[in-house]
Design an enzyme around this catalytic site. Structure first.
Site, PDB file in Angstrom:
ATOM      1  N   CYS A  30       0.827  -1.214   0.000  1.00 10.60           N
ATOM      2  CA  CYS A  30       0.000   0.000   0.000  1.00 10.60           C
ATOM      3  C   CYS A  30       0.863   1.266   0.000  1.00 10.60           C
ATOM      4  CB  CYS A  30      -0.906  -0.062   1.229  1.00 10.60           C
ATOM      5  SG  CYS A  30      -1.683   1.486   1.689  1.00 10.60           S
ATOM      6  N   CYS A  33       0.196   3.721   2.843  1.00  8.64           N
ATOM      7  CA  CYS A  33       0.693   3.123   4.092  1.00  8.64           C
ATOM      8  C   CYS A  33       2.191   3.380   4.233  1.00  8.64           C
ATOM      9  CB  CYS A  33       0.436   1.618   4.118  1.00  8.64           C
ATOM     10  SG  CYS A  33      -1.304   1.162   4.032  1.00  8.64           S
TER      11      CYS A  33
END
Length: 106
Positions: A30, A33
């Site tokens: 991600c 993230c």
């Protein structure tokens, strides 16, 4: 210190904690993230001893992600007294996270 939360220790480390706990639900693939990772590290340093700050990899911990209804990542939650007190979804400024953490300390 940054914690790594798993299904095996979540109840003890997060739900039964005597301090507020900040959990970053993330995945290695991600992009947002990865952007938040250094921010979470800084929060772990800043609040060391007052708040447990850690991460939970949703790919490794599907049951936890499902239990807390994680639909998009990063999702960060602040737990206190065994309950979710705040939920923050997406990449947000460090200051906003600090404000939510401070609120959980008061």
């Amino acid at each position: 210190m940054e914690y790594k939360f798993t299904s095996a220790d979540f109840d003890q480390e997060v739900l039964a904690s005597d301090k507020p706990v900040f959990v970053d639900f993330y995945a290695d693939w991600c992009g947002p993230c990865k952007m938040m990772a250094p921010v979470v590290e800084k929060l772990a340093e800043k609040y060391d001893g007052r708040v447990k700050v850690g991460k939970c990899n949703i790919d490794e911990e599907n049951a936890l992600a499902s239990k807390y209804g994680i639909m998009s990542i990063p999702t960060m939650m602040i737990f206190a007294g065994g309950e979710v007190k705040e939920t923050i979804v997406g990449a947000v400024p460090q200051k906003e996270l600090e404000e939510k953490i401070e609120k959980s300390l008061s």
